[in-house]
Design a protein around this motif. Sequence first.
Motif, PDB file in Angstrom:
ATOM      1  N   MET A  82       0.830  -1.200   0.000  1.00  0.00           N
ATOM      2  CA  MET A  82       0.000   0.000   0.000  1.00  0.00           C
ATOM      3  C   MET A  82       0.870   1.257   0.000  1.00  0.00           C
ATOM      4  O   MET A  82       0.646   2.185  -0.765  1.00  0.00           O
ATOM      5  CB  MET A  82      -0.923  -0.015   1.218  1.00  0.00           C
ATOM      6  CG  MET A  82      -1.892   1.154   1.305  1.00  0.00           C
ATOM      7  SD  MET A  82      -1.191   2.671   1.990  1.00  0.00           S
ATOM      8  CE  MET A  82      -0.742   2.120   3.620  1.00  0.00           C
ATOM      9  N   LEU A  83       1.863   1.291   0.910  1.00  0.00           N
ATOM     10  CA  LEU A  83       2.706   2.471   1.013  1.00  0.00           C
ATOM     11  C   LEU A  83       3.473   2.713  -0.285  1.00  0.00           C
ATOM     12  O   LEU A  83       3.654   3.850  -0.721  1.00  0.00           O
ATOM     13  CB  LEU A  83       3.685   2.299   2.180  1.00  0.00           C
ATOM     14  CG  LEU A  83       4.603   3.489   2.474  1.00  0.00           C
ATOM     15  CD1 LEU A  83       3.785   4.715   2.814  1.00  0.00           C
ATOM     16  CD2 LEU A  83       5.559   3.146   3.613  1.00  0.00           C
ATOM     17  N   ARG A  84       3.879   1.632  -0.946  1.00  0.00           N
ATOM     18  CA  ARG A  84       4.614   1.780  -2.193  1.00  0.00           C
ATOM     19  C   ARG A  84       3.738   2.408  -3.271  1.00  0.00           C
ATOM     20  O   ARG A  84       4.172   3.279  -4.022  1.00  0.00           O
ATOM     21  CB  ARG A  84       5.130   0.414  -2.657  1.00  0.00           C
ATOM     22  CG  ARG A  84       6.016   0.493  -3.899  1.00  0.00           C
ATOM     23  CD  ARG A  84       6.450  -0.872  -4.371  1.00  0.00           C
ATOM     24  NE  ARG A  84       7.316  -1.520  -3.405  1.00  0.00           N
ATOM     25  CZ  ARG A  84       7.036  -2.665  -2.812  1.00  0.00           C
ATOM     26  NH1 ARG A  84       5.917  -3.305  -3.077  1.00  0.00           N
ATOM     27  NH2 ARG A  84       7.881  -3.204  -1.952  1.00  0.00           N
ATOM     28  N   LYS A  85       2.483   1.987  -3.351  1.00  0.00           N
ATOM     29  CA  LYS A  85       1.579   2.581  -4.335  1.00  0.00           C
ATOM     30  C   LYS A  85       1.254   4.028  -3.981  1.00  0.00           C
ATOM     31  O   LYS A  85       1.151   4.894  -4.849  1.00  0.00           O
ATOM     32  CB  LYS A  85       0.291   1.755  -4.419  1.00  0.00           C
ATOM     33  CG  LYS A  85       0.480   0.401  -5.082  1.00  0.00           C
ATOM     34  CD  LYS A  85      -0.852  -0.301  -5.283  1.00  0.00           C
ATOM     35  CE  LYS A  85      -0.659  -1.631  -6.006  1.00  0.00           C
ATOM     36  NZ  LYS A  85      -1.948  -2.337  -6.215  1.00  0.00           N
ATOM     37  N   PHE A  86       1.092   4.293  -2.685  1.00  0.00           N
ATOM     38  CA  PHE A  86       0.825   5.660  -2.237  1.00  0.00           C
ATOM     39  C   PHE A  86       1.980   6.572  -2.614  1.00  0.00           C
ATOM     40  O   PHE A  86       1.792   7.751  -2.894  1.00  0.00           O
ATOM     41  CB  PHE A  86       0.613   5.656  -0.725  1.00  0.00           C
ATOM     42  CG  PHE A  86       0.147   6.966  -0.170  1.00  0.00           C
ATOM     43  CD1 PHE A  86      -1.130   7.427  -0.440  1.00  0.00           C
ATOM     44  CD2 PHE A  86       0.988   7.730   0.621  1.00  0.00           C
ATOM     45  CE1 PHE A  86      -1.565   8.637   0.072  1.00  0.00           C
ATOM     46  CE2 PHE A  86       0.561   8.931   1.133  1.00  0.00           C
ATOM     47  CZ  PHE A  86      -0.723   9.396   0.856  1.00  0.00           C
ATOM     48  N   HIS A  87       3.179   6.016  -2.642  1.00  0.00           N
ATOM     49  CA  HIS A  87       4.362   6.775  -3.028  1.00  0.00           C
ATOM     50  C   HIS A  87       4.495   6.887  -4.542  1.00  0.00           C
ATOM     51  O   HIS A  87       4.849   7.946  -5.066  1.00  0.00           O
ATOM     52  CB  HIS A  87       5.611   6.103  -2.453  1.00  0.00           C
ATOM     53  CG  HIS A  87       6.894   6.753  -2.849  1.00  0.00           C
ATOM     54  ND1 HIS A  87       7.331   7.933  -2.285  1.00  0.00           N
ATOM     55  CD2 HIS A  87       7.841   6.396  -3.770  1.00  0.00           C
ATOM     56  CE1 HIS A  87       8.491   8.278  -2.840  1.00  0.00           C
ATOM     57  NE2 HIS A  87       8.822   7.359  -3.741  1.00  0.00           N
ATOM     58  N   ARG A 141     -14.706  -0.702   9.866  1.00  0.00           N
ATOM     59  CA  ARG A 141     -15.213   0.268   8.901  1.00  0.00           C
ATOM     60  C   ARG A 141     -14.061   1.099   8.342  1.00  0.00           C
ATOM     61  O   ARG A 141     -13.230   1.606   9.096  1.00  0.00           O
ATOM     62  CB  ARG A 141     -16.269   1.174   9.549  1.00  0.00           C
ATOM     63  CG  ARG A 141     -17.472   0.387  10.071  1.00  0.00           C
ATOM     64  CD  ARG A 141     -18.511   1.283  10.724  1.00  0.00           C
ATOM     65  NE  ARG A 141     -18.031   1.854  11.973  1.00  0.00           N
ATOM     66  CZ  ARG A 141     -18.730   2.709  12.711  1.00  0.00           C
ATOM     67  NH1 ARG A 141     -19.941   3.089  12.312  1.00  0.00           N
ATOM     68  NH2 ARG A 141     -18.233   3.191  13.837  1.00  0.00           N
ATOM     69  N   ILE A 142     -14.028   1.227   7.025  1.00  0.00           N
ATOM     70  CA  ILE A 142     -12.969   1.954   6.324  1.00  0.00           C
ATOM     71  C   ILE A 142     -13.479   3.348   5.968  1.00  0.00           C
ATOM     72  O   ILE A 142     -14.519   3.496   5.330  1.00  0.00           O
ATOM     73  CB  ILE A 142     -12.541   1.213   5.039  1.00  0.00           C
ATOM     74  CG1 ILE A 142     -12.078  -0.211   5.361  1.00  0.00           C
ATOM     75  CG2 ILE A 142     -11.452   2.001   4.315  1.00  0.00           C
ATOM     76  CD1 ILE A 142     -10.831  -0.284   6.179  1.00  0.00           C
ATOM     77  N   PHE A 182      -7.308  -0.499   5.401  1.00  0.00           N
ATOM     78  CA  PHE A 182      -7.533  -1.772   4.712  1.00  0.00           C
ATOM     79  C   PHE A 182      -6.364  -2.729   4.950  1.00  0.00           C
ATOM     80  O   PHE A 182      -6.546  -3.919   5.209  1.00  0.00           O
ATOM     81  CB  PHE A 182      -7.727  -1.514   3.225  1.00  0.00           C
ATOM     82  CG  PHE A 182      -7.978  -2.755   2.405  1.00  0.00           C
ATOM     83  CD1 PHE A 182      -9.096  -3.542   2.625  1.00  0.00           C
ATOM     84  CD2 PHE A 182      -7.096  -3.125   1.393  1.00  0.00           C
ATOM     85  CE1 PHE A 182      -9.335  -4.684   1.873  1.00  0.00           C
ATOM     86  CE2 PHE A 182      -7.325  -4.256   0.636  1.00  0.00           C
ATOM     87  CZ  PHE A 182      -8.448  -5.034   0.872  1.00  0.00           C
ATOM     88  N   SER A 183      -5.157  -2.191   4.887  1.00  0.00           N
ATOM     89  CA  SER A 183      -3.973  -3.023   5.104  1.00  0.00           C
ATOM     90  C   SER A 183      -3.944  -3.569   6.529  1.00  0.00           C
ATOM     91  O   SER A 183      -3.627  -4.740   6.753  1.00  0.00           O
ATOM     92  CB  SER A 183      -2.710  -2.194   4.821  1.00  0.00           C
ATOM     93  OG  SER A 183      -1.556  -2.962   5.041  1.00  0.00           O
ATOM     94  N   TYR A 191      -3.387  -2.110  -1.509  1.00  0.00           N
ATOM     95  CA  TYR A 191      -4.229  -1.626  -2.605  1.00  0.00           C
ATOM     96  C   TYR A 191      -4.443  -0.134  -2.482  1.00  0.00           C
ATOM     97  O   TYR A 191      -4.755   0.383  -1.401  1.00  0.00           O
ATOM     98  CB  TYR A 191      -5.584  -2.330  -2.601  1.00  0.00           C
ATOM     99  CG  TYR A 191      -6.524  -1.785  -3.664  1.00  0.00           C
ATOM    100  CD1 TYR A 191      -6.270  -1.999  -5.013  1.00  0.00           C
ATOM    101  CD2 TYR A 191      -7.642  -1.042  -3.305  1.00  0.00           C
ATOM    102  CE1 TYR A 191      -7.111  -1.487  -5.986  1.00  0.00           C
ATOM    103  CE2 TYR A 191      -8.496  -0.534  -4.273  1.00  0.00           C
ATOM    104  CZ  TYR A 191      -8.225  -0.765  -5.610  1.00  0.00           C
ATOM    105  OH  TYR A 191      -9.056  -0.250  -6.563  1.00  0.00           O
ATOM    106  N   ASN A 192      -4.263   0.568  -3.576  1.00  0.00           N
ATOM    107  CA  ASN A 192      -4.501   2.012  -3.624  1.00  0.00           C
ATOM    108  C   ASN A 192      -5.393   2.281  -4.830  1.00  0.00           C
ATOM    109  O   ASN A 192      -4.963   2.110  -5.964  1.00  0.00           O
ATOM    110  CB  ASN A 192      -3.188   2.772  -3.768  1.00  0.00           C
ATOM    111  CG  ASN A 192      -3.366   4.257  -3.540  1.00  0.00           C
ATOM    112  OD1 ASN A 192      -4.355   4.696  -2.974  1.00  0.00           O
ATOM    113  ND2 ASN A 192      -2.397   5.040  -3.979  1.00  0.00           N
TER     114      ASN A 192
END
Length: 738
Positions: free
Chosen positions: A1-6, A453-454, A462-463, A481-482
Amino acid sequence: MLRKFHGLPGLFAGLFLIVLSVTGAVLALAPALDRASAVIPGAGQVSVAELAGRIVAHYPQTEQIVRTYSGNVIVYYSRDGQAGADLVNPLTGEGIAPYGSSAFFGWVKDLHRAFMLDDAGRAMAGVLAVFMLILCISGMFLLARRTGGWANLLRPLSGSGSKRIHAELARFAVLGLLLSALTGTFMSAQRFGLLPEAPEIGPRFPAEVSGGQPAPVGSLKALGNVDLGGLRELVFPYPGDPQDVYSLTTSGGSGFVDQATGELLQYQPLAKGSVVQQWIVSLHTGEGLWWLGLILGAAALIVPVLSVTGITIWWQRRRSSGKLPDNIGAARADTVILVGSEGNTTWGFARELHASLGKVGFKVHCSEMNALAEHYPQASRLFVLTSTYGDGDAPASARRFMARLDNFRPGKALTFAVLGFGDRQFPNFCKFAVDVDKALAGKGLKRLHSIERIDRCSTSQFSKWGDKIGQTIGTSLGLDYNPLPPASVELELVERADYGLSVEAPTSILRFKVVEQGGWRRYVPGNRKTPSFEAGDLLGVVPPNGQAPRFYSLASSATDGVVEICVRKQPRGLCSGYLYELKPGNRISSFIRHNPGFRPATGSNPVILIGAGAGIGPLAGFIRKNASRNPMYLYWGGRSSQSDFLYQPELGRYLDDHRLTALNTVFSRSDERAYVQDKLKQDESAVRQMVNAGAQILVCGGKDMAAGVKQVIDEILKPLATDVEALRADGRYLEDVY
């Protein structure tokens, strides 16, 4: 997740970030070049009075003296009726060279600040500063993860190729880039009114001036007490006016100096907010901190390399990633994922869960909640991922779930976990997910994990949920997932009609057209066709510096040639305030979210439209499209017929041509002081008769209004032995509530 956020911000904005960084590096040279050419006396060596006296000796018609942040002294003067400006030597007062701003640096500055696009370009530069901030922060966390913790950030890195180059350069540049991004974001937010600017409170002009014979400027006591290093500006009095004064601005404040007595008059220290503001500008531009400018420029020059290596890493990772396994049939699956989604966003999270479970050996079946089977013979785990529609209702792919649940026969070994998706700003946050959790427990199923709840599709939440599920089932899932942003369409405001100012309900009807390019209506990205939409669909808008889109019900259809919404400016509403301030010619980036669950039924049965305030938007659109002249009745409430009677001219035309059968309005700030539910109560006999004849009811507006309308309709329907929930189950009671 963090990689996609980056990675995603870098992929989307890479080219623009390169332009921003290269121009920033060029501009960072200016303070150093200015400093190199400046003559800088030692501290206490020259006072402002001495400087002014020396300059006047060479420039008798001096009008203004300015000392730049780099230390250069500029004199503005008149000579033979011509204005001039020279750089001067503060030690002698003699001119060094004519002064003029650099055309090259001016061009680069315009490209850096606004991409040569005025306010639109400034807004884009602000968004890019936010992207850079995201890249820096997420990059630091990735570096910490790679090196095994924050304490190991400076240790040698392993690996080779693009990954090694990217990490090494990022480690060198990140602090400089973070400082530039933070200060750039702050300045942009102030520019567009998202953050308040420090008020510029200057001294009042002195009420009493001596009016005596002007003394030589070099002898004025107040100017003699100020060191040249603190000078920002000295404006000379108008020649021949003994009542005028010297205006003095220093790094600590400003005031006036009597030209005869030399006394300091009405001095005003610089406000703390202004000091902070000046420091932020200096930290971003390097003005007055030439050495910092060089450091920031060096960091900025690394951005193009980081962009190239980052794209290379992304492409290598994408090319090496394998395909997700096929969906297992419901009868053979040991794990079932059911999805409730209105706009398909939740499906992306479900696919990530499906892929992660499949990779660790589970046989996974995934389908929408409406496809709930009567029995899953091999399944021991059931995951339900669902959003909530409107004010707590089921989304489109889950509307039949509760009915199908009555016939569901779970096995004894089947456990379940529910994950809700929603927006915490709404009172019924993830209500449908909560209802599903209770309903499954009521069928005798045991919880694999308690409901979570997200909020606004948070990838980190989610992660974390995935980590908890992984611990429960004895395996690591590593959910990462992003969601990609939806394809956007650029709209230009062409017309607006404003209402409601006098009743404290500022509301506007905004009409946009899709931006055309090369003779085609341009749909971004890549699709040259204008997206199809109907009245009642939703227009998603992300405000500047906003994180989550806000949705507005469309009052038009694609065939109308305009994209029309009705917006009320909400107190502290980031997006409504942004839209309300738009002027014709301004453009926004937006996207269409289809809303098929809010449409008038076809056929000749009556349609009752109920709304209040800006909720009239989609209702007016339904009436406009009623070309077959089916019976359509509108009940609508506002505040004042004189101030906020939205769509009044259009509704009159619709009555004349029978697209609208009857119009019933009520205004809360009139003599009747009533609301739309009161008008319904007055017409209860007619409403009951229409419902009995098969009428459909559509309600649009605020949740409080909708709750009041539901209560009244329930009372009206009692003699018919039915209620709103029964109508809702038949598709005859629809709501679009916010």
